[in-house]
Scaffold this active site. Sequence first.
Site, PDB file in Angstrom:
ATOM      1  N   GLY A   1       0.768  -1.248   0.000  1.00 30.17           N
ATOM      2  CA  GLY A   1       0.000   0.000   0.000  1.00 30.17           C
ATOM      3  C   GLY A   1       0.787   1.279   0.000  1.00 30.17           C
TER       4      GLY A   1
ATOM      5  N   PRO B   1       4.732  -4.954  -0.795  1.00 28.78           N
ATOM      6  CG  PRO B   1       6.935  -4.238  -1.055  1.00 28.78           C
ATOM      7  CD  PRO B   1       6.077  -5.199  -0.276  1.00 28.78           C
ATOM      8  N   GLY B   2       3.655  -3.639  -3.890  1.00 30.44           N
ATOM      9  CA  GLY B   2       3.560  -3.887  -5.331  1.00 30.44           C
ATOM     10  C   GLY B   2       3.918  -2.607  -6.064  1.00 30.44           C
TER      11      GLY B   2
ATOM     12  CE1 TYR C   1      -9.182   2.137  -8.581  1.00 25.55           C
ATOM     13  CE2 TYR C   1      -7.233   2.320  -9.945  1.00 25.55           C
ATOM     14  CZ  TYR C   1      -8.166   1.544  -9.290  1.00 25.55           C
ATOM     15  OH  TYR C   1      -8.054   0.183  -9.339  1.00 25.55           O
TER      16      TYR C   1
ATOM     17  CB  CYS D   1     -15.828   4.852 -28.728  1.00 23.34           C
ATOM     18  SG  CYS D   1     -15.092   4.544 -30.313  1.00 23.34           S
ATOM     19  CD  GLU D   2     -15.888   4.847 -22.133  1.00 24.54           C
ATOM     20  OE1 GLU D   2     -16.275   5.396 -21.094  1.00 24.54           O
ATOM     21  OE2 GLU D   2     -16.041   3.639 -22.365  1.00 24.54           O
TER      22      GLU D   2
ATOM     23  CE1 TYR E   1      -2.297  -3.412  -8.425  1.00 27.06           C
ATOM     24  CE2 TYR E   1      -1.094  -1.480  -7.692  1.00 27.06           C
ATOM     25  CZ  TYR E   1      -1.553  -2.763  -7.473  1.00 27.06           C
ATOM     26  OH  TYR E   1      -1.270  -3.397  -6.284  1.00 27.06           O
TER      27      TYR E   1
END
Length: 463
Positions: A278, A321-322, A364, A391-392, A421
């Site tokens: 985290g 930890p990542g 996020y 397409c947004e 991520y």
Amino acid sequence: MSRSAHPAGPRYADVLPEGHYVAPPADLNELDPRVWSRTVARGADGVVTVGGMDVKRLAEEFGTPAYFLDEDDFRARCRAWRDAFGPDADVFYAGKAFLSRAVVRWLHEEDLNLDVCSGGELLTALDAGMPAGRIALHGNNKSTDEITRAVEAGVGRIVVDSFQEIVRVAHIAERLGKRQGVLIRVTVGVEAHTHEFIATAHEDQKFGLPLAGGQAAEAVRRALKLDGLELLGIHSHIGSQIFDTSGFEVAAHRVVGLLKQIRDEHGVELPEIDLGGGLGIAYTADDDPSEPHEIATALREIVTRECAAAGLSVPRISVEPGRAIVGPTAFTLYEVGTTKELPGLRTYVSVDGGMSDNIRTALYDADYSVALVSRASTAEAMLSRVVGKHCESGDIVVRDAFLPADVAPGDLLAVPATGAYCRSMASNYNHALRPPVVAVRDGQARVIVRRETEEDLLRLDVG
Ligand code: LLP
């Protein structure tokens, strides 16, 4: 860069809502070392290099969009974590941030352990030669098949997450004639200061068993009775992209409180606590993350103090930890396709990727930085929004950024801190082909995850 009231200045900066103004850096060509990986630099010709390779050459050879991962930086971060925690603790890299066989080998070589949370991650870890004893399996709803494969392989620990799973893992282990090491995941009731979707220690959520109300203690009671389980300890993960170490300290305090309760009730001192991952990283120069040694010192101190007060011997600590390891080590390289200046507003700079290679901005509201990397520019700063080709209208890569006003089709832009991520959450939305991951080191670049091809897309479509 500081957020403040803006001076009259860069084009269209005044359209940003108050408090959102990010002053452009004095020199847009400068690469802030807080957000770029260690070997990134801008050469005398204005072209940015990583690991000694220039991005124009990299784009020619590997195409865009692509993630470029600075292997030296990755290894240095592994060592920083391992050294900070020392021989009496274990560092488990959280594979969900980004996992590939090359990464598994680097982790093994750098003496880290690995945390996986699915059969696919487990397969990758084992296939690349990570010793099973150094793997932990996570997840709030592991399938029977995933548990069976993990127990058969001999993973060091399974982090159990529900009453049903305690029984399930025990039965599988007994059937296989094994005793499986487990930790019980608890929620400690800490409100981590991060985005709601990535906070995991408050009680009203799917992960863990709450300490409050006694479910965690009940889980311990049940686990201790089952022959198939060897209860090694307690696990807590409070959330992700956290800057304030106080949340970890509160978690450590409460977990040690549970160890004391277990000792008093069962006469057993559990040998391990895992305080999860985290720790946040810098996505923009506004972010000020702690270093591994700061978090290691804080955790060691609090655990030692609390254990002394409770008359417990100090358990072995582990962390997971990542993002803090892989996040800062990579950038995404894009080519600009079109630019659209909306007078009085901003310039939309469209790149050849988008939410399919980085969903974090849309999901996020994450902030990122961006730089023009294929050349230097002396043009004035221009408020820009870097958008993808999907397409947004929410397909935004970098919401508010200053780029030189002469950015044009064919220029290369790089978005730093995309190691975690991004590839691991990439999608085929609009049938986009997921980009490759290219590891760069000492003037050498090699593909570690190849680009998807149109054949890959059609191969899955069997109708
Ligand atoms: N341990 C456990 C049990 C976890 O659930 C996680 C992350 C980690 C460790 C690693 O956390 P890290 O050190 O990377 O923050 N997709 C989100 C992050 C989700 C994190 C999920 N669990 C994002 O892009 O921000």
